[in-house]
Design an enzyme around this catalytic site. Structure first.
Site, PDB file in Angstrom:
ATOM      1  N   ASP A 154      -3.987 -12.927   2.843  1.00 53.04           N
ATOM      2  CA  ASP A 154      -5.095 -13.019   3.785  1.00 53.04           C
ATOM      3  C   ASP A 154      -6.292 -13.409   2.690  1.00 53.04           C
ATOM      4  OD1 ASP A 154      -4.889 -10.710   1.717  1.00 53.04           O
ATOM      5  OD2 ASP A 154      -4.752  -8.860   3.738  1.00 53.04           O
ATOM      6  N   HIS A 192      -6.221  -7.696  -0.534  1.00 51.65           N
ATOM      7  CA  HIS A 192      -6.370  -5.762  -0.472  1.00 51.65           C
ATOM      8  C   HIS A 192      -5.250  -5.584  -2.035  1.00 51.65           C
ATOM      9  CE1 HIS A 192      -6.695  -6.843   3.648  1.00 51.65           C
ATOM     10  NE2 HIS A 192      -7.313  -5.948   3.945  1.00 51.65           N
ATOM     11  N   HIS A 252       1.035  -1.342  -0.020  1.00 49.90           N
ATOM     12  CA  HIS A 252       0.252   0.149   0.374  1.00 49.90           C
ATOM     13  C   HIS A 252       0.824   1.551   0.154  1.00 49.90           C
ATOM     14  CE1 HIS A 252      -3.664  -2.120   0.052  1.00 49.90           C
ATOM     15  NE2 HIS A 252      -4.056  -3.160   1.204  1.00 49.90           N
ATOM     16  N   ASP A 289      -2.221 -11.076  -2.540  1.00 49.97           N
ATOM     17  CA  ASP A 289      -3.148 -10.454  -1.725  1.00 49.97           C
ATOM     18  C   ASP A 289      -4.541  -9.582  -1.496  1.00 49.97           C
ATOM     19  OD1 ASP A 289      -1.893  -8.905   1.352  1.00 49.97           O
ATOM     20  OD2 ASP A 289      -4.414  -7.840   0.759  1.00 49.97           O
TER      21      ASP A 289
HETATM   22 ZN   LIG Z   1      -3.794  -7.690   2.498  1.00 53.94          ZN
END
Ligand SMILES: [Zn+2]
Ligand SMILES: [Zn+2]
Length: 436
Positions: free
Chosen positions: A240, A153, A112, A151
């Site tokens: 995740d 996200h 991120h 991932d």
């Molecule tokens: Zn993540």
């Protein structure tokens, strides 16, 4: 003694003394259970699997990628430098030929973290994959790289860093941004003018399981990689998507992750997220290790694994199939789409807000990308934080033509310093960084 098919390097850095807060999902024990599982399963007794310590990323490593405000020293804590250094070590072992594949099992994560860094977003301060890639490009020559981010996200930081770079193909599979942080990662986020179509987002519906993920891999990602022909495939191996993860809503399994790893066959995997530290990470990590080593992983099964409970609905599968068709069409038509988007514009301006959720900072950004027929084009960022300061940053791309190169230095020199808290220059041609 069991011998691996591929020589696999594991770089391990658990950062046992670092956490955002003691109860935060990204906390010290994230990798403790994994380490226990590795020892228990006898992974370290396998001939061909070796464990290495990370190196520490330097200030220069970070400056190739980021504009840290005010500077690297005051913005980046040591564990982040070691985590990025762990990724660098992993890549170095592969590029020096000391290992066939490497897995950096490190934390804190990084995907991120965007080009500008005012603080921590989504538990990330610096982008560990990008720091790794730019380090190896300096030391081992230019490489065309594909990053496949698995991932849960959207890796909005990696997307931002490689937005205008067609030599770094970014493919992210993630839970749909309408239902999860950071809220981005839609198929129409195609990349900057020099790289339209080289940023590929695959937002999947909540509840996607093994079938859906593997369908996307077989029918979209692998055909695109086949055509792109990267020198290196990097997997941002976030874990995740697991059905036990406390902060997401997917139904992926350790077997699914292992199959995905085997099919994707990355040169380097770098751990990103994954917050089910007891129920998922030990199994997923061992599955990935065995798959990377070319060993049988069929016995890696979570204690509460129940395939019936995790089966996807046919509605979800239909949705995923249509989505893959749509995205593959964008990829195939990227040249036409580029011409339509650019027409006869000389610059592309992009305004956006970036929220640093961990630190509570709101950033307002204006990016300007020059459209150049001879190179990727010089680009600038004006960025203001709601804490009051404003910065200006110039990037001269690696492949800059003489005109864009000179324009970059002119912009940096002529900018009115008094108007800004800091002014930065990133000269990727000479691997040089300056600020005033
Ligand atoms: Zn993540
Ligand atoms: Zn140019």
């Amino acid at each position: 003694m069991l011998k691996s098919q591929n020589r696999l390097a594991l770089v391990f850095f658990p950062a046992f003394d670092w956490a955002i807060t003691p109860t935060h999902p990204e906390r010290e024990e994230r990798l403790l259970y994994t380490w226990d599982q590795i020892l228990e399963e006898g992974i370290l007794d396998i001939n061909g699997i070796e464990v290495y310590n990370p190196t520490i990323a330097t200030e220069k490593d970070i400056q190739r990628v980021h504009f840290c405000i005010p500077d690297v020293r005051s913005r980046v804590p040591q564990p982040h430098l070691i985590s990025a250094g762990g990724a660098i070590k992993a890549a170095e072992l592969v590029l020096k030929g000391e290992a066939d594949k490497a897995f950096a099992m490190v934390r804190p994560p990084g995907h991120h973290a965007q080009r500008v860094v005012w603080g921590d977003r989504g538990f990330c301060i610096i982008n560990i994959e990008a720091v790794m890639i730019e380090n190896i490009r300096q030391r081992f020559g230019h490489k065309r790289v594909a990053i496949v981010d698995t991932d849960c996200h959207h890796g909005d930081g990696t997307q931002d860093i490689y937005w205008n770079d067609r030599d770094t193909l970014y493919i992210s599979i993630h839970q749909d941004g309408r239902t999860l942080y950071p809220g981005t990662g839609f198929p129409d986020e195609l990349g900057g003018p020099a790289a339209i179509g080289y940023n590929i987002n695959i937002p999947l519906p909540p509840g996607t399981g093994e079938e859906g993920f593997l369908y996307v891999l077989d029918n979209l990602i692998l055909p695109i990689l086949e055509e792109y022909k990267p020198d290196l495939v990097i997997n941002s191996a976030g874990q995740d998507n697991h059905y036990t993860d406390p902060i997401t809503n997917m139904n992926f399994t350790a077997q699914g992750y292992a199959k995905l790893t085997q099919k994707l066959n990355p040169d380097i995997a770098v751990l990103e997220g994954g917050y089910s530290i007891e129920g998922a990470l030990p199994y997923v990590n061992v599955g990935i290790i065995l798959a990377l080593a070319g060993l049988n992983y069929s016995n890696v099964v979570e204690p509460d694994y129940n395939p019936e409970k995790l089966r996807q609905s046919s509605k979800t599968m239909d949705y995923i199939k249509r989505l893959c068709d749509k995205i593959y069409n964008i990829w195939r038509n990227r040249e036409v789409i580029r011409d339509e988007m650019i027409k006869d514009q000389k610059y592309i301006l992009r305004k956006r807000n970036v929220y640093y959720d961990t630190d509570g900072i709101l950033e307002k950004q204006t990016q300007i990308f020059k459209i150049c027929p001879d190179c990727s084009g010089v680009s600038t960022i004006e960025s203001e934080s709601d804490w009051g300061a404003k910065i200006f940053a110039v990037t001269i791309p690696r492949d800059a033509c003489e005109k864009c190169f000179n324009e970059g230095y002119r912009l940096f020199e002529e900018i009115e310093k008094e108007k800004y808290y800091r002014v930065y220059l990133q000269d990727k041609v000479n691997d040089f960084f300056s600020s005033k």
